[in-house]
Write a protein that holds these residues in place. Structure first.
Motif, PDB file in Angstrom:
ATOM      1  N   LEU A   1      -4.830  -5.148  -5.988  1.00  0.00           N
ATOM      2  CA  LEU A   1      -5.524  -6.156  -5.174  1.00  0.00           C
ATOM      3  C   LEU A   1      -4.560  -7.014  -4.349  1.00  0.00           C
ATOM      4  O   LEU A   1      -4.888  -7.459  -3.259  1.00  0.00           O
ATOM      5  N   TRP A   2      -3.355  -7.230  -4.885  1.00  0.00           N
ATOM      6  CA  TRP A   2      -2.364  -7.986  -4.101  1.00  0.00           C
ATOM      7  C   TRP A   2      -1.991  -7.214  -2.838  1.00  0.00           C
ATOM      8  O   TRP A   2      -1.645  -7.784  -1.826  1.00  0.00           O
ATOM      9  N   GLU A   3      -2.083  -5.879  -2.970  1.00  0.00           N
ATOM     10  CA  GLU A   3      -1.740  -5.039  -1.829  1.00  0.00           C
ATOM     11  C   GLU A   3      -2.902  -4.972  -0.839  1.00  0.00           C
ATOM     12  O   GLU A   3      -2.698  -4.954   0.363  1.00  0.00           O
ATOM     13  N   THR A   4      -4.111  -4.902  -1.386  1.00  0.00           N
ATOM     14  CA  THR A   4      -5.310  -4.814  -0.548  1.00  0.00           C
ATOM     15  C   THR A   4      -6.421  -5.652  -1.158  1.00  0.00           C
ATOM     16  O   THR A   4      -7.134  -5.186  -2.032  1.00  0.00           O
ATOM     17  N   ASP A   5      -6.539  -6.867  -0.724  1.00  0.00           N
ATOM     18  CA  ASP A   5      -7.634  -7.699  -1.210  1.00  0.00           C
ATOM     19  C   ASP A   5      -8.912  -7.112  -0.626  1.00  0.00           C
ATOM     20  O   ASP A   5      -8.894  -6.436   0.379  1.00  0.00           O
ATOM     21  N   GLU A   6     -10.056  -7.365  -1.290  1.00  0.00           N
ATOM     22  CA  GLU A   6     -11.339  -6.820  -0.835  1.00  0.00           C
ATOM     23  C   GLU A   6     -11.286  -5.303  -0.829  1.00  0.00           C
ATOM     24  O   GLU A   6     -10.983  -4.661   0.187  1.00  0.00           O
ATOM     25  N   ILE A   7     -11.535  -4.746  -2.013  1.00  0.00           N
ATOM     26  CA  ILE A   7     -11.491  -3.294  -2.171  1.00  0.00           C
ATOM     27  C   ILE A   7     -12.619  -2.893  -3.111  1.00  0.00           C
ATOM     28  O   ILE A   7     -13.032  -3.685  -3.978  1.00  0.00           O
ATOM     29  N   SER A   8     -13.130  -1.687  -2.961  1.00  0.00           N
ATOM     30  CA  SER A   8     -14.263  -1.262  -3.787  1.00  0.00           C
ATOM     31  C   SER A   8     -13.785  -0.854  -5.183  1.00  0.00           C
ATOM     32  O   SER A   8     -12.618  -0.495  -5.382  1.00  0.00           O
ATOM     33  N   VAL A   9     -14.696  -0.912  -6.137  1.00  0.00           N
ATOM     34  CA  VAL A   9     -14.405  -0.477  -7.501  1.00  0.00           C
ATOM     35  C   VAL A   9     -13.922   0.966  -7.488  1.00  0.00           C
ATOM     36  O   VAL A   9     -12.962   1.333  -8.165  1.00  0.00           O
TER      37      VAL A   9
ATOM     38  N   LEU B   1     -12.162 -14.501 -16.308  1.00  0.00           N
ATOM     39  CA  LEU B   1     -10.904 -15.256 -16.238  1.00  0.00           C
ATOM     40  C   LEU B   1     -10.690 -15.878 -14.860  1.00  0.00           C
ATOM     41  O   LEU B   1      -9.643 -16.441 -14.581  1.00  0.00           O
ATOM     42  N   GLU B   2     -11.672 -15.715 -14.002  1.00  0.00           N
ATOM     43  CA  GLU B   2     -11.623 -16.266 -12.636  1.00  0.00           C
ATOM     44  C   GLU B   2     -10.450 -15.722 -11.832  1.00  0.00           C
ATOM     45  O   GLU B   2      -9.816 -16.434 -11.045  1.00  0.00           O
ATOM     46  N   LEU B   3     -10.175 -14.423 -12.051  1.00  0.00           N
ATOM     47  CA  LEU B   3      -9.126 -13.782 -11.264  1.00  0.00           C
ATOM     48  C   LEU B   3      -9.709 -13.074 -10.044  1.00  0.00           C
ATOM     49  O   LEU B   3      -8.986 -12.804  -9.084  1.00  0.00           O
ATOM     50  N   LEU B   4     -10.998 -12.760 -10.100  1.00  0.00           N
ATOM     51  CA  LEU B   4     -11.615 -12.039  -8.978  1.00  0.00           C
ATOM     52  C   LEU B   4     -13.124 -12.271  -8.937  1.00  0.00           C
ATOM     53  O   LEU B   4     -13.714 -12.770  -9.890  1.00  0.00           O
ATOM     54  N   LYS B   5     -13.711 -11.895  -7.809  1.00  0.00           N
ATOM     55  CA  LYS B   5     -15.167 -11.950  -7.626  1.00  0.00           C
ATOM     56  C   LYS B   5     -15.664 -10.550  -7.294  1.00  0.00           C
ATOM     57  O   LYS B   5     -14.998  -9.808  -6.577  1.00  0.00           O
ATOM     58  N   ARG B   6     -16.824 -10.196  -7.851  1.00  0.00           N
ATOM     59  CA  ARG B   6     -17.433  -8.918  -7.522  1.00  0.00           C
ATOM     60  C   ARG B   6     -18.702  -9.167  -6.711  1.00  0.00           C
ATOM     61  O   ARG B   6     -19.428 -10.130  -6.991  1.00  0.00           O
ATOM     62  N   SER B   7     -18.967  -8.301  -5.725  1.00  0.00           N
ATOM     63  CA  SER B   7     -20.201  -8.438  -4.956  1.00  0.00           C
ATOM     64  C   SER B   7     -20.613  -7.085  -4.385  1.00  0.00           C
ATOM     65  O   SER B   7     -19.770  -6.297  -3.965  1.00  0.00           O
TER      66      SER B   7
ATOM     67  N   GLU C   1     -25.296  -0.155  -0.884  1.00  0.00           N
ATOM     68  CA  GLU C   1     -25.726  -0.998  -2.004  1.00  0.00           C
ATOM     69  C   GLU C   1     -25.248  -0.477  -3.363  1.00  0.00           C
ATOM     70  O   GLU C   1     -25.301  -1.179  -4.352  1.00  0.00           O
ATOM     71  N   ARG C   2     -24.795   0.777  -3.412  1.00  0.00           N
ATOM     72  CA  ARG C   2     -24.268   1.292  -4.674  1.00  0.00           C
ATOM     73  C   ARG C   2     -22.886   0.738  -4.958  1.00  0.00           C
ATOM     74  O   ARG C   2     -22.451   0.584  -6.103  1.00  0.00           O
ATOM     75  N   SER C   3     -22.171   0.424  -3.883  1.00  0.00           N
ATOM     76  CA  SER C   3     -20.762   0.052  -3.981  1.00  0.00           C
ATOM     77  C   SER C   3     -20.566  -1.432  -4.294  1.00  0.00           C
ATOM     78  O   SER C   3     -21.330  -2.282  -3.833  1.00  0.00           O
ATOM     79  N   VAL C   4     -19.556  -1.718  -5.109  1.00  0.00           N
ATOM     80  CA  VAL C   4     -19.228  -3.108  -5.445  1.00  0.00           C
ATOM     81  C   VAL C   4     -17.836  -3.435  -4.927  1.00  0.00           C
ATOM     82  O   VAL C   4     -16.878  -2.701  -5.180  1.00  0.00           O
ATOM     83  N   ASN C   5     -17.741  -4.506  -4.168  1.00  0.00           N
ATOM     84  CA  ASN C   5     -16.450  -4.935  -3.648  1.00  0.00           C
ATOM     85  C   ASN C   5     -15.815  -5.979  -4.553  1.00  0.00           C
ATOM     86  O   ASN C   5     -16.508  -6.832  -5.100  1.00  0.00           O
ATOM     87  N   VAL C   6     -14.502  -5.899  -4.675  1.00  0.00           N
ATOM     88  CA  VAL C   6     -13.762  -6.836  -5.513  1.00  0.00           C
ATOM     89  C   VAL C   6     -12.834  -7.644  -4.620  1.00  0.00           C
ATOM     90  O   VAL C   6     -12.167  -7.088  -3.743  1.00  0.00           O
ATOM     91  N   LYS C   7     -12.798  -8.957  -4.863  1.00  0.00           N
ATOM     92  CA  LYS C   7     -11.980  -9.837  -4.037  1.00  0.00           C
ATOM     93  C   LYS C   7     -11.226 -10.811  -4.937  1.00  0.00           C
ATOM     94  O   LYS C   7     -11.764 -11.296  -5.917  1.00  0.00           O
ATOM     95  N   LEU C   8      -9.979 -11.052  -4.615  1.00  0.00           N
ATOM     96  CA  LEU C   8      -9.162 -11.962  -5.420  1.00  0.00           C
ATOM     97  C   LEU C   8      -9.597 -13.409  -5.247  1.00  0.00           C
ATOM     98  O   LEU C   8     -10.042 -13.807  -4.169  1.00  0.00           O
ATOM     99  N   THR C   9      -9.425 -14.202  -6.293  1.00  0.00           N
ATOM    100  CA  THR C   9      -9.591 -15.646  -6.178  1.00  0.00           C
ATOM    101  C   THR C   9      -8.256 -16.248  -5.770  1.00  0.00           C
ATOM    102  O   THR C   9      -7.216 -15.583  -5.819  1.00  0.00           O
ATOM    103  N   GLU C  10      -8.293 -17.507  -5.382  1.00  0.00           N
ATOM    104  CA  GLU C  10      -7.046 -18.212  -5.035  1.00  0.00           C
ATOM    105  C   GLU C  10      -6.090 -18.210  -6.228  1.00  0.00           C
ATOM    106  O   GLU C  10      -4.888 -17.992  -6.092  1.00  0.00           O
ATOM    107  N   LYS C  11      -6.663 -18.444  -7.407  1.00  0.00           N
ATOM    108  CA  LYS C  11      -5.876 -18.454  -8.636  1.00  0.00           C
ATOM    109  C   LYS C  11      -5.069 -17.166  -8.784  1.00  0.00           C
ATOM    110  O   LYS C  11      -3.874 -17.187  -9.090  1.00  0.00           O
ATOM    111  N   ALA C  12      -5.722 -16.025  -8.544  1.00  0.00           N
ATOM    112  CA  ALA C  12      -5.049 -14.742  -8.705  1.00  0.00           C
ATOM    113  C   ALA C  12      -4.010 -14.525  -7.625  1.00  0.00           C
ATOM    114  O   ALA C  12      -2.950 -13.931  -7.862  1.00  0.00           O
TER     115      ALA C  12
END
Lengths: 152, 152
Positions: free
Chosen positions: A47-55, A79-85, A91-102
Motif C-alpha cells: 500500500l505504501w507503493e500504491t495507495d488505493e488498490i483492490s483486494v 487498527l485504523e491502518l486502512l479503510k475498505r470500500s 460492485e464485487r471489488s473492494v478498494n483499500v486505502k491507507l489512513t494517515e496513521k499508516a
DNA sequence: TAAGTTTGCATCGCACACGATATAATCGCT
DNA sequence: AGCGATTATATCGTGTGCGATGCAAACTTA
C-alpha cells in the motif's frame, strides 16, 4: 534400503521453512516498535507503493488467497491502518486505502530493510550471494506458482 | 527520499517467505496421499531416523517451541501415529515413540523427496545450485538462530 | 435477454507458530 | 536437607494460511 533422502539434514525444503520462520522472528523487534506483524507489514509495503488498490491486486502481489487477506485487512482496519470500500465501477471489488496513521508509519519502517540486511550479511555471506539467492528463489516462485496453481 | 528499499520486489525476505509457502503447497498432493500435513511429516522424519526420542530433542531438531510441538504431537497421537510416555529417569521429560502404522507410512513417504526435487529442478536451476543454496541457508539459520535466541 | 459460468470477496473450520504463563520435576548451592 | 533457579512440558490466546463453501455482481453465450 537407502533412506538418507528422508533425513531432515538432507532436505532442501526444511532449511527454507526454518529460515523463513527465523527471518520473521528477526523482524519482530523492529516491527513491534511500530506495532505491526510481519504479514501486516507486507500489506503495508504494497500500500505504501500504491495507495488505493483492490483486494484482488493485494492477493496477487502477496500470493495469498482472499481467505487469508480478508481477515488480515479486517484486523488492520480495526487498527485504523486502512479503510475498505466497495468499488463503484465493479460492485464485487473492494478498494483499500491507507489512513494517515499508516502513511506516517512509513517513516518508522524506512530503516527496517537495512537493519535486516545487516543481520543477514557476515563474513560468509555477502551482498552478491544474497542477490543471487533472490534470483534463484524468484525462479522457484515462478515454477512453483505455476505447478501449484491448481492445488487448493 | 529514497523508498526503493521498502518495495516488495526489493526484499530478500519476501521471496523466502513465499517460496516456503509454495513448497509446502507443492508437498500437499503427496502428503495428502499418506494423510499427513507438512509439520507432521517433519516430525515423522525425525522419528523415522530415531524412534523413541524426547519432546525436547524434537523441538531442537525442528527448531520449534514446545507450544507448537506439544499440540502437534497430541494431534498425531490421536491419529495413532505415535505414543507419548513420561520418562522414568526424568519425570519432567516425555518420550515419543512411533506406532507400527507410522513406521509403515515410511514406505509411502520414501519417494517424496525425489519427487519434490524433480519439481524444483529445471533448465535454470541444477542440483549444484540447490546444494549451494542449502549451504547458504544453513549459514543463515546459524546466524539467525543465534541472533533471535532471546526473542520470544 | 435469460441462463449458466466466472469473478471478487467473505466466512467457517482446522492446523500451525508463537508470546505469555503455569506446573511439576530436577538441579545447584549453601 | 532446604530452597531458589532452571528445565521439560503443557495450556491459552492471537494471528496467520488455507481448503471448503457461500453469495452477489459481472460476464458469456446461446
Amino acid at each position: 534400503m537407502e533412506d538418507s533422502k528422508l533425513k531432515l539434514e538432507n532436505q532442501i525444503c526444511f532449511p527454507i521453512y526454518s529460515t523463513s520462520r527465523l527471518i520473521t522472528k528477526a523482524y519482530k523487534p523492529f516491527l513491534d516498535e511500530i506495532g505491526l506483524t510481519y504479514p501486516q507489514y507486507l500489506v503495508l509495503m504494497v500500500l505504501w507503493e500504491t495507495d488505493e488498490i483492490s483486494v484482488n491486486k493485494i492477493t496477487q502481489k502477496l500470493m495469498l488467497n482472499t481467505n487469508t487477506i480478508s481477515p488480515l485487512l479486517k484486523r488492520m482496519e480495526k487498527l485504523e491502518l486502512l479503510k475498505r470500500s466497495r468499488s463503484t465501477k465493479d460492485e464485487r471489488s473492494v478498494n483499500v486505502k491507507l489512513t494517515e496513521k499508516a502513511k506516517q508509519l512509513k517513516t518508522g519502517a524506512r530503516p527496517i530493510p537495512e537493519k535486516l540486511l545487516k543481520t543477514l550479511l557476515n563474513e560468509n555471506i555477502n551482498l552478491t550471494d544474497v542477490l543471487q539467492l533472490k534470483e534463484m528463489l524468484n525462479e522457484w516462485i515462478k515454477i512453483l506458482a505455476d505447478k501449484t496453481k491448481n492445488i487448493d
